[in-house]
Design a protein around this motif. Structure first.
Motif, PDB file in Angstrom:
ATOM      1  N   GLN A 163      -6.163  -0.439  -4.507  1.00  0.00           N
ATOM      2  CA  GLN A 163      -5.396  -1.643  -4.198  1.00  0.00           C
ATOM      3  C   GLN A 163      -6.183  -2.709  -3.437  1.00  0.00           C
ATOM      4  O   GLN A 163      -5.690  -3.822  -3.246  1.00  0.00           O
ATOM      5  CB  GLN A 163      -4.119  -1.245  -3.461  1.00  0.00           C
ATOM      6  CG  GLN A 163      -3.232  -0.359  -4.344  1.00  0.00           C
ATOM      7  CD  GLN A 163      -1.906   0.022  -3.717  1.00  0.00           C
ATOM      8  OE1 GLN A 163      -1.416  -0.630  -2.787  1.00  0.00           O
ATOM      9  NE2 GLN A 163      -1.293   1.092  -4.223  1.00  0.00           N
ATOM     10  N   ARG A 165      -6.937  -3.598  -0.459  1.00  0.00           N
ATOM     11  CA  ARG A 165      -6.141  -4.366   0.515  1.00  0.00           C
ATOM     12  C   ARG A 165      -6.977  -5.206   1.466  1.00  0.00           C
ATOM     13  O   ARG A 165      -6.610  -6.345   1.790  1.00  0.00           O
ATOM     14  CB  ARG A 165      -5.258  -3.407   1.310  1.00  0.00           C
ATOM     15  CG  ARG A 165      -4.148  -2.809   0.463  1.00  0.00           C
ATOM     16  CD  ARG A 165      -3.279  -1.866   1.283  1.00  0.00           C
ATOM     17  NE  ARG A 165      -2.533  -0.977   0.398  1.00  0.00           N
ATOM     18  CZ  ARG A 165      -2.155   0.242   0.731  1.00  0.00           C
ATOM     19  NH1 ARG A 165      -2.468   0.726   1.920  1.00  0.00           N
ATOM     20  NH2 ARG A 165      -1.470   0.985  -0.109  1.00  0.00           N
ATOM     21  N   ASP A 169      -6.424  -9.119   1.526  1.00  0.00           N
ATOM     22  CA  ASP A 169      -5.972  -9.760   2.768  1.00  0.00           C
ATOM     23  C   ASP A 169      -6.930 -10.864   3.196  1.00  0.00           C
ATOM     24  O   ASP A 169      -6.505 -11.940   3.643  1.00  0.00           O
ATOM     25  CB  ASP A 169      -5.834  -8.724   3.886  1.00  0.00           C
ATOM     26  CG  ASP A 169      -4.642  -7.803   3.689  1.00  0.00           C
ATOM     27  OD1 ASP A 169      -3.771  -8.115   2.848  1.00  0.00           O
ATOM     28  OD2 ASP A 169      -4.588  -6.757   4.374  1.00  0.00           O
ATOM     29  N   SER A 217       2.747  -8.434  -5.888  1.00  0.00           N
ATOM     30  CA  SER A 217       1.822  -8.356  -4.748  1.00  0.00           C
ATOM     31  C   SER A 217       1.029  -9.657  -4.593  1.00  0.00           C
ATOM     32  O   SER A 217       0.230  -9.787  -3.671  1.00  0.00           O
ATOM     33  CB  SER A 217       0.858  -7.183  -4.933  1.00  0.00           C
ATOM     34  OG  SER A 217       1.563  -5.948  -4.976  1.00  0.00           O
ATOM     35  N   ARG A 251       2.679   1.313  -3.352  1.00  0.00           N
ATOM     36  CA  ARG A 251       1.651   1.064  -2.334  1.00  0.00           C
ATOM     37  C   ARG A 251       1.069   2.387  -1.821  1.00  0.00           C
ATOM     38  O   ARG A 251      -0.130   2.495  -1.525  1.00  0.00           O
ATOM     39  CB  ARG A 251       2.262   0.270  -1.179  1.00  0.00           C
ATOM     40  CG  ARG A 251       1.274  -0.130  -0.077  1.00  0.00           C
ATOM     41  CD  ARG A 251       1.990  -0.933   0.997  1.00  0.00           C
ATOM     42  NE  ARG A 251       1.119  -1.212   2.139  1.00  0.00           N
ATOM     43  CZ  ARG A 251       0.307  -2.242   2.229  1.00  0.00           C
ATOM     44  NH1 ARG A 251       0.235  -3.113   1.242  1.00  0.00           N
ATOM     45  NH2 ARG A 251      -0.446  -2.429   3.299  1.00  0.00           N
ATOM     46  N   ASP A 254      -2.239   4.321  -3.409  1.00  0.00           N
ATOM     47  CA  ASP A 254      -3.635   3.905  -3.231  1.00  0.00           C
ATOM     48  C   ASP A 254      -4.497   5.075  -2.778  1.00  0.00           C
ATOM     49  O   ASP A 254      -4.178   5.760  -1.806  1.00  0.00           O
ATOM     50  CB  ASP A 254      -3.707   2.783  -2.193  1.00  0.00           C
ATOM     51  CG  ASP A 254      -5.063   2.112  -2.147  1.00  0.00           C
ATOM     52  OD1 ASP A 254      -5.895   2.362  -3.045  1.00  0.00           O
ATOM     53  OD2 ASP A 254      -5.289   1.321  -1.212  1.00  0.00           O
TER      54      ASP A 254
END
Length: 271
Positions: A163, A165, A169, A217, A251, A254
């Motif tokens: 994912q 992240r 981000d 997302s 989520r 992952d």
């Protein structure tokens, strides 16, 4: 749905060649797809251009993405290589041009190829520019070269099992979109029990669930297929709405399951 001025749903053409890619693109356009993603290294820009020309869909309705290959990163080569791509695609501009991978061994500095790409945009060869397969560190270098507002997206491997992240981000904080390729993880997510349960609850397919999760997302997706039924089915992901609990369940899948990391091209990944 638009991600940083990029349509959130489109057609990928990786690994599709000859009549196969022509048929895929023409079928997709007939079904209502409007974003087509290709690349110099795919060796199919001419066929994509042929399919678009034969589709009858007006150029102004389309969003065409291509990617510059590593051999063409030097400032002296980049713009001409993009002009060659435009000739194959039968258009005077593309809507988005990406740097496909980091320069192997940093042979061409980020500042050089990003500067050359920005110049190509200024010349009208491409409406937007961006990067692909860039780490946070490389994104910072690209931002230093041309400024975050110039970078439309970072196209990376991203799916329920990877994912990304940290990267996502960081990009979000800079106002840069993330485009997901391999959103179905080469089909590995299609038999996932969590996705299957969610799909069953919605009367959907697992592919639709994975694609909807990525779009909800905030990411753009470019699934590919050679099967008309799958091309049509994937489109329905745009209307599928997952609730917060379902998003949380995905989520939790992952696991850093990276599938693409070619030697000599891949950067030091962030996870």
């Amino acid at each position: 749905m638009i991600t940083n001025d990029i349509p959130a749903f489109g057609l990928g053409t990786f690994r599709l060649q000859g009549q196969t890619v022509i048929d895929s693109v023409k079928t997709a356009l007939a079904l209502g797809y409007r974003l087509i993603d290709t690349a110099q290294i795919y060796g199919n820009e001419a066929e994509v251009g042929q399919a678009i020309a034969e589709s009858g869909v007006a150029r102004k309705e389309l969003f065409i993405t291509t990617k510059i290959w590593t051999d063409n990163y030097p400032k002296a080569k980049l713009a001409q290589s993009l002009k060659d791509s435009l000739a194959k695609l039968r258009t005077d501009h593309v809507d988005l041009t990406l740097i496909h991978w980091p320069s192997p061994g940093n042979a061409v500095p980020v500042a050089e190829f990003m500067g050359a790409l920005a110049e190509a945009k200024a010349q009208g060869l491409t409406r937007r520019i961006g990067v692909s397969n860039f780490s946070i560190d490389l994104m910072k270098q690209a931002i230093a070269a041309v400024g975050a507002p110039e970078i439309a997206t970072n196209q990376v491997e991203l799916h329920p099992y990877l994912q990304n992240r940290k990267l996502a981000d960081f990009a979000r904080g800079q106002g840069i979109g993330i485009s997901s390729y391999m959103t179905l993880a080469y089909g590995k997510v299609l038999n996932d029990p969590v996705l299957q349960r969610i799909a069953l609850a919605h009367g959907a397919t697992t592919a639709q669930v994975a694609l909807a999760w990525a779009m909800q997302s905030g990411h753009a997706v470019i699934p590919s297929s050679t099967k008309p039924a799958n091309l049509e089915s994937n489109l329905l992901a745009r209307a599928l709405k997952l609730d917060n609990e379902e998003m949380a369940q995905i989520r939790a899948l992952d696991r850093g399951g990276r599938l693409v990391s070619p030697d000599g091209l891949a950067p030091r990944w962030d996870q």
